[in-house]
Structure formats: structure tokens, C-alpha cells
Design a protein around this motif. Sequence first.
Motif, short mmCIF file in Angstrom:
data_model
loop_
_atom_site.label_atom_id
_atom_site.label_comp_id
_atom_site.label_asym_id
_atom_site.label_seq_id
_atom_site.Cartn_x
_atom_site.Cartn_y
_atom_site.Cartn_z
N ALA A 35 3.07 6.11 -7.66
CA ALA A 35 2.69 4.78 -8.14
C ALA A 35 1.20 4.58 -7.88
O ALA A 35 0.55 5.40 -7.24
CB ALA A 35 3.51 3.69 -7.44
N ASN A 36 0.67 3.47 -8.39
CA ASN A 36 -0.77 3.23 -8.26
C ASN A 36 -1.10 2.53 -6.95
O ASN A 36 -1.57 1.39 -6.92
CB ASN A 36 -1.29 2.45 -9.46
N PHE A 37 -0.84 3.24 -5.87
CA PHE A 37 -1.30 2.81 -4.55
C PHE A 37 -2.42 3.77 -4.13
O PHE A 37 -2.24 4.99 -4.14
CB PHE A 37 -0.17 2.84 -3.52
N LEU A 38 -3.57 3.20 -3.76
CA LEU A 38 -4.74 3.98 -3.40
C LEU A 38 -5.01 3.85 -1.90
O LEU A 38 -5.02 2.74 -1.36
CB LEU A 38 -5.96 3.49 -4.18
N VAL A 39 -5.22 4.98 -1.25
CA VAL A 39 -5.54 5.01 0.18
C VAL A 39 -6.96 5.52 0.36
O VAL A 39 -7.39 6.46 -0.32
CB VAL A 39 -4.54 5.89 0.95
N CYS A 49 -4.92 0.68 2.38
CA CYS A 49 -4.16 0.91 1.16
C CYS A 49 -4.27 -0.31 0.25
O CYS A 49 -4.19 -1.46 0.73
CB CYS A 49 -2.69 1.17 1.49
N TRP A 50 -4.48 -0.04 -1.05
CA TRP A 50 -4.52 -1.09 -2.07
C TRP A 50 -3.47 -0.80 -3.13
O TRP A 50 -3.19 0.37 -3.44
CB TRP A 50 -5.87 -1.14 -2.78
N GLU A 51 -2.92 -1.85 -3.70
CA GLU A 51 -2.11 -1.69 -4.91
C GLU A 51 -3.02 -1.91 -6.10
O GLU A 51 -3.73 -2.92 -6.18
CB GLU A 51 -0.95 -2.69 -4.93
N THR A 62 -5.38 -5.00 -5.01
CA THR A 62 -4.90 -5.93 -4.00
C THR A 62 -4.75 -5.19 -2.68
O THR A 62 -3.94 -4.24 -2.59
CB THR A 62 -3.55 -6.53 -4.40
N PRO A 63 -5.49 -5.58 -1.63
CA PRO A 63 -5.30 -4.94 -0.33
C PRO A 63 -3.88 -5.18 0.18
O PRO A 63 -3.37 -6.30 0.13
CB PRO A 63 -6.33 -5.64 0.57
#
Length: 354
Positions: A35-39, A49-51, A62-63
Motif C-alpha cells: 500500500a502507499n505507506f512511506l517510511v 511513516c506517512w500514508e 498524512t503523518p
Amino acid sequence: MSTFGAAANTNPNKSYEVAQPPSDSISSLCFSPKANFLVATSWDNQVRCWEITRNGTVVNSTPKASISHEQPVLCSAWKDDGTTVFSGGCDKQVKMWPLTSGGQPMTVAMHDAPVKDIAWIPEMNLLASGSWDKTLKYWDTRQSNPVHTQQLPDRCYAITVKHPLMVVGTADRNLIVFNLQSPQTEYKRIVSPLKYQTRSVAAFPDQQGFLVGSIEGRVGVHHLDDAQQNKNFTFKCHRENNEIYSVNSLNFHPVHHTFATAGSDGAFNFWDKDSKQRLKAMQRCSQPIPCSTFNNDGSIFAYAVCYDWSKGAENHNPATAKNYIYLHLPQVCFCIRHACLSKTSNLSSSHEHI
């Protein structure tokens, strides 16, 4: 000598800015494989982590959560099921963070020196960690001791895995190739085709070779099969006038298998190794790009813009060296890849056979 001015544009490519970026330089970026979760990891000892959400060409961030290490964090990796994040750094340990369940991070790996890079190997259900203590260790995260410790010829600088291929770049230009079907023995040891320190490595998606980037603004394309050595070449990039910059990051596109380079010159470019062509050259940012990554379907390219310490602490000005993470939508270039090829620069004019 060119300098990165404080008033210059950190976002000339009009990318989307990630909200609430780290307070110090960013050391690694990785997207969830599901999924589009960025670390992001950073020198402020944090893992964040952000969504990431996308509506057409509008991208928002979104943090969601963060954890702390005791010292700067240098590397990160996701478990293949998208539930868990691993992070390692100068506190000589790797933490496992069960992100989706909201659990507490726990230490799952230890070294005698900073942990420089890590990789989750889903086919083995093991974590690999490489350190400046000149070892590569494999970990079953349910156990406190490593499954295997592999001695390296020098300090680990970079790891790339595309099972069964793993390549470890170390100091003194060593490139150690492992066949993970026999992980306790080296498959091949190669001296880098580049003349200076290795900065980044990336395994080919088809496991037939790898890319290597160095501090000299050059990338090597290396095939493992002896019969394909005539396909090996190097090319110059991330250079401007007489300035030469480090190639900090190499990322293959997960669908098209083209690749991106990002450098200390503040530029990122998209390339096609098979046709030896540059697909797209992006505008240069006003600070270095220390790390970058694609999301799981290649529709988003994330890159950090911040001081990368390549010019030492004496050239770091906290008042002007802000930290940014940007999200770029590269699909236009990749969707018209063949059209791009007919119009863009050809690497054959500058590449060298090795």
C-alpha cells in the motif's frame, strides 16, 4: 565551485511535498510493498511513516506514526506482507516495528558497529543486515542470535536483493555476490567497474546482474553471466561542468524495469539500460538528493532533498539546510517510454565498455 544557495528552488520539478518532514537529513526512504505507506529514516534518530493518498494527479500525505532510535538511523526495509518495518543505524541495532498492529518496536538484530543497510528476504523469511563491523548477518526475527554471520572483506555500504541474487557493496570497491540458495558461501567477488567508492547498488529485476553507483558520478551496468560480459558498460551522470557528484540512489521501476538515479547534484533522472538511453532528465534541486524509491506499482517516485554530508560538517548550515521529501508522478514518461526513446539522449555516446 558551484554551491547550493539557500534561496534557490528545492522543488523545481513541482513535485508534491510530504507533510511534516524530518528535522534532520533523511537517510533512507521505502514504500510498503502492499500500500502507499512511506517510511523515512533520518539523522534525528527517528523513523517516520506517512500514508500517501492520490486522487488523479493530486497527491497528499498524512503523518501516521513514528519511533525513535538512540542514534541516527541509516536504513529501512519493509516486510513483504506490508505489516512490519525494519530500521537500523548508528546505535548498532535493527528494530522491528509492527506498524499495522500498533505494537511496540523491538530489537531483532545487533552488530558491533553501525548498521548501514538491511534487506528483508521473503523467500527465506529472514532479515539480512550489513554493518561497518565488516559482517553480513541473517536473522530469524523470532531468535536473538543470527542464523548465520558472513565475514565481509570490508565495511558494508549497500545491499540489494532480488532472490536468489544478493549483492553487497563494501569499502575498497568490493562487490560480493551471493546466491541465496547457498547463502553461506560467496558466489562471486567482483572489483567494481567504477574507480571510486561504491555508493549504491540495485539488482536487475531478472536477477541477471546489477547496477552500481559511485561517488564519481558514474553508474556501472554489470551482468553476472560470463557470456554476457560484452553487455557491461559504465556511463557518466550527475555531473555539471567540472563538478562531479555522488550517485546516491538506484531504483528499478517495478513494472517497466527502467531505473532512476538520484545524486548529490540535486538531480534525478530516468534511464533504460537495455537501449542505453536516458528517458527523462529532471530539473536540478537546490540541495542534494540522498535517497529515493518507487512505490509498489511505480506510479509514485519519492525522493529526499536535504544536506547529505558529502561536503562535511563544516559546510552544513542548519539555518538554510532544510529537509524535504517530495513525491513525483513519473507515469507520463514511462507510459510513453518508446516515444521518449526516440527523442532523448543516447548513452552510447558516453558509455564505456569494460
